[in-house]
Design a protein around this motif. Structure first.
Motif, PDB file in Angstrom:
ATOM      1  N   MET A  54      37.145  99.455  54.527  1.00 27.37           N
ATOM      2  CA  MET A  54      36.875 100.037  55.835  1.00 27.37           C
ATOM      3  C   MET A  54      37.831  99.456  56.870  1.00 27.37           C
ATOM      4  N   ALA A  55      38.454 100.349  57.621  1.00 27.62           N
ATOM      5  CA  ALA A  55      39.345  99.947  58.705  1.00 27.62           C
ATOM      6  C   ALA A  55      38.550  99.874  60.007  1.00 27.62           C
ATOM      7  N   ILE A  56      39.082  99.141  60.956  1.00 30.83           N
ATOM      8  CA  ILE A  56      38.491  99.052  62.289  1.00 30.83           C
ATOM      9  C   ILE A  56      39.387  99.849  63.228  1.00 30.83           C
ATOM     10  N   ARG A  57      38.845 100.854  63.867  1.00 29.31           N
ATOM     11  CA  ARG A  57      39.586 101.695  64.821  1.00 29.31           C
ATOM     12  C   ARG A  57      39.129 101.348  66.232  1.00 29.31           C
ATOM     13  N   VAL A  71      34.956 101.366  69.562  1.00 28.25           N
ATOM     14  CA  VAL A  71      35.291 100.740  68.288  1.00 28.25           C
ATOM     15  C   VAL A  71      34.435 101.386  67.216  1.00 28.25           C
ATOM     16  N   ILE A  72      35.071 101.738  66.101  1.00 26.83           N
ATOM     17  CA  ILE A  72      34.339 102.271  64.961  1.00 26.83           C
ATOM     18  C   ILE A  72      34.884 101.640  63.688  1.00 26.83           C
ATOM     19  N   GLU A  73      34.077 101.687  62.656  1.00 29.87           N
ATOM     20  CA  GLU A  73      34.531 101.325  61.318  1.00 29.87           C
ATOM     21  C   GLU A  73      34.675 102.643  60.577  1.00 29.87           C
ATOM     22  N   ASP A  74      35.774 102.815  59.859  1.00 31.00           N
ATOM     23  CA  ASP A  74      36.120 104.090  59.263  1.00 31.00           C
ATOM     24  C   ASP A  74      36.819 103.821  57.928  1.00 31.00           C
ATOM     25  N   PRO A  75      36.619 104.661  56.913  1.00 33.23           N
ATOM     26  CA  PRO A  75      37.366 104.447  55.668  1.00 33.23           C
ATOM     27  C   PRO A  75      38.862 104.355  55.937  1.00 33.23           C
ATOM     28  N   ALA A  76      39.510 103.398  55.307  1.00 33.09           N
ATOM     29  CA  ALA A  76      40.932 103.157  55.559  1.00 33.09           C
ATOM     30  C   ALA A  76      41.783 104.384  55.281  1.00 33.09           C
ATOM     31  N   SER A  77      41.350 105.258  54.396  1.00 32.75           N
ATOM     32  CA  SER A  77      42.118 106.458  54.059  1.00 32.75           C
ATOM     33  C   SER A  77      42.063 107.528  55.152  1.00 32.75           C
ATOM     34  N   ASN A  78      41.208 107.357  56.167  1.00 31.81           N
ATOM     35  CA  ASN A  78      41.047 108.361  57.230  1.00 31.81           C
ATOM     36  C   ASN A  78      41.862 108.030  58.474  1.00 31.81           C
ATOM     37  N   ARG A  79      43.025 107.477  58.336  1.00 34.65           N
ATOM     38  CA  ARG A  79      43.799 107.062  59.490  1.00 34.65           C
ATOM     39  C   ARG A  79      44.095 108.252  60.409  1.00 34.65           C
TER      40      ARG A  79
END
Length: 112
Positions: A80-83, A102-110
């Protein structure tokens, strides 16, 4: 990110609130910040991991015609990436938080 992570870990948003610009403080009570970031506390999201890597910026870091600094990007941690999308205002010669998303999002959803 560190101030938000500390607030999430302790449940005490008073320091995050105090670090904000006057407009941030007026629009966000300590209680509303507590409610806004409830999901991070409940899922025990570790925003502190963001200090380990350099952020990727999705938009150029800019200062708009009102003198506001906008930073939009992410920390490409896995899985999970931090956006983030942050606005800062200069107050007394220092940049202070004006708005935060701020959200946490799957890293593949850049985002673009």
């Amino acid at each position: 990110m560190i101030a938000l992570d500390n607030a999430n870990r302790t449940g005490d948003y008073s320091i995050l609130h105090a670090l904000g610009a006057p407009g941030f403080q007026a629009n966000n009570s300590v209680g509303s910040l507590y409610d806004t970031f409830r999901n991070f506390r409940e899922t025990q999201t570790d925003l502190g991991r963001s200090i380990l890597i350099e952020p990727t910026y999705y938009l150029p870091r800019t200062i708009d015609n009102k003198g506001l600094l906008r930073l939009r990007g992410g920390f490409e941690t896995r899985p999970m990436a931090i956006r983030f999308d942050l606005m800062f205002q200069q107050v007394g010669g220092a940049w202070r938080l004006l708005a935060i998303s701020v959200i946490e999002d799957p890293a593949s959803n850049r985002p673009n």
